[in-house]
Design an enzyme around this catalytic site. Structure first.
Site, PDB file in Angstrom:
ATOM      1  N   LYS A   1       0.835  -1.210   0.000  1.00  0.00           N
ATOM      2  CA  LYS A   1       0.000   0.000   0.000  1.00  0.00           C
ATOM      3  C   LYS A   1       0.869   1.259   0.000  1.00  0.00           C
ATOM      4  O   LYS A   1       2.049   1.246   0.365  1.00  0.00           O
ATOM      5  CB  LYS A   1      -0.937   0.013   1.209  1.00  0.00           C
ATOM      6  CG  LYS A   1      -0.252  -0.092   2.579  1.00  0.00           C
ATOM      7  CD  LYS A   1       0.304   1.214   3.117  1.00  0.00           C
ATOM      8  CE  LYS A   1       0.982   1.046   4.469  1.00  0.00           C
ATOM      9  NZ  LYS A   1       1.666   2.290   4.927  1.00  0.00           N
TER      10      LYS A   1
ATOM     11  N   GLY B   1       7.688   0.939   4.614  1.00  0.00           N
ATOM     12  CA  GLY B   1       6.536   1.826   4.742  1.00  0.00           C
ATOM     13  C   GLY B   1       5.403   1.502   3.795  1.00  0.00           C
ATOM     14  O   GLY B   1       4.499   2.321   3.599  1.00  0.00           O
TER      15      GLY B   1
ATOM     16  N   ASP C   1      -2.484  -1.911   9.626  1.00  0.00           N
ATOM     17  CA  ASP C   1      -2.480  -2.043   8.168  1.00  0.00           C
ATOM     18  C   ASP C   1      -3.056  -3.367   7.677  1.00  0.00           C
ATOM     19  O   ASP C   1      -3.331  -3.518   6.483  1.00  0.00           O
ATOM     20  CB  ASP C   1      -1.051  -1.902   7.624  1.00  0.00           C
ATOM     21  CG  ASP C   1      -0.500  -0.491   7.761  1.00  0.00           C
ATOM     22  OD1 ASP C   1      -1.294   0.427   8.068  1.00  0.00           O
ATOM     23  OD2 ASP C   1       0.718  -0.305   7.565  1.00  0.00           O
TER      24      ASP C   1
END
Length: 310
Positions: A17, A107, A145
């Site tokens: 993502k 990240g 996440d």
């Protein structure tokens, strides 16, 4: 490592993502920060194959430093499999094969994608038949996440990032990613953010429990206009990530000079995401950066979340 599936195996693919927007509140006493973020799943995938086994094990390929990915309970995929087994009272184990394509500690939620894929794969392999809502609840227990990696697409995350609502996003967005061989620790970046705010007297005595994504970000996503969206990109963690890794700022400038509309550090970094005008524009930016000695990747979004391949 071969990821070909056979009888008694399940192969699941889950996306990494980009945080198109990431607002971070002050640190609470429990160590967490309120978040308001927009996730977009992009076409860079983790592959997980699950096979029946008496115990729990993980093998990993696709990384230069195998030691950078834990093979025990520190691994989110291992924790996901054990959590599902405990929740469904399944008394067997699973052998998980993970092929990594999302940068480790980059990240982009690669570990979270592994966890989401492991939940889907084990649920199918073991025939536990959990509902999407129940899988979401288990995913939320693993990290902010992980639920998004289950669902994919484009979504607004609030709370700690795990309270998801689909975002209306038209069209396709093209990104060029500049990855780094050296990862960044998420706790280190958050700690640096807190320190920077403390130095400026910017820490609230009573941080808000929730934040909102600004309306212009949502309007830009609805428009499907990459140029409009480029003016709303924001990451509150970016300054802290750049403090730890000044080269990230240089990579963003290089990307914009090469023709990208804008650049942003994805999540806690160090991956840099460059928003481009479209597929051709992204290919041009990728070519310029490659000639400059970087190893850029062209991806697009939004794409679906964790899905069974075979």
């Amino acid at each position: 490592m071969s990821l070909t599936a056979s009888a008694g195996t399940v192969h699941v693919r889950a996306p990494g993502k980009i945080n198109v927007y990431l607002g971070v509140g002050g640190r609470h006493d429990d160590g967490y920060h309120a978040l308001a973020t927009v996730f977009q799943a992009v076409s860079l995938y983790e592959d997980v194959v699950a096979r029946h086994a008496d115990d729990f094990s993980i093998t990993v390929s696709g990384v230069d430093d195998v030691g950078s990915v834990p093979l025990d309970d520190r691994n989110l995929a291992m924790r996901a499999a054990k959590l599902l087994a405990a929740a469904t009272e399944y008394d067997g184990g699973v052998a998980l094969e993970i092929r990594k394509n999302v940068p480790v500690a980059g990240g982009m939620g690669g570990g979270s994608a592994d966890a989401a894929a492991a939940l889907v794969a084990c649920d199918a392999l073991w025939g536990t038949g959990l509902s999407p809502a129940r899988l979401h609840d288990l995913a939320a227990r693993l990290g902010a996440d992980v639920p998004f990696a289950l669902h994919g697409g484009t979504a607004v995350g609030t709370g700690r990032g795990d309270q998801l609502n689909p975002a209306l996003a038209r069209g396709r967005l093209d990104w060029v990613l500049v990855t780094s061989e050296e990862g960044l620790s998420t706790p280190v970046v958050y700690d640096r953010l807190d320190r920077l705010r403390e130095q400026r007297g910017a820490l609230a005595d009573d941080p808000p429990l929730s934040l909102d994504v600004p309306i212009p970000v949502l309007q830009a996503l609805r428009s499907g206009d990459a140029a409009q969206l480029s003016m709303t990109l924001l990451n509150d963690l970016q300054e802290a990530a750049v403090y730890e890794r000044p080269d990230l700022d240089a990579a963003i400038r290089q990307g914009v000079d090469a023709g990208a509309l804008a650049g942003i550090v994805s999540g806690s970094g160090p991956t840099v995401a460059l928003l481009c005008t479209g597929p051709e524009g992204a290919q041009d930016v990728q070519s310029v950066l490659r000639d400059a000695g970087l190893d850029p990747l062209h991806v697009h979004g939004p794409v679906p979340g964790a899905r069974i391949i075979s």
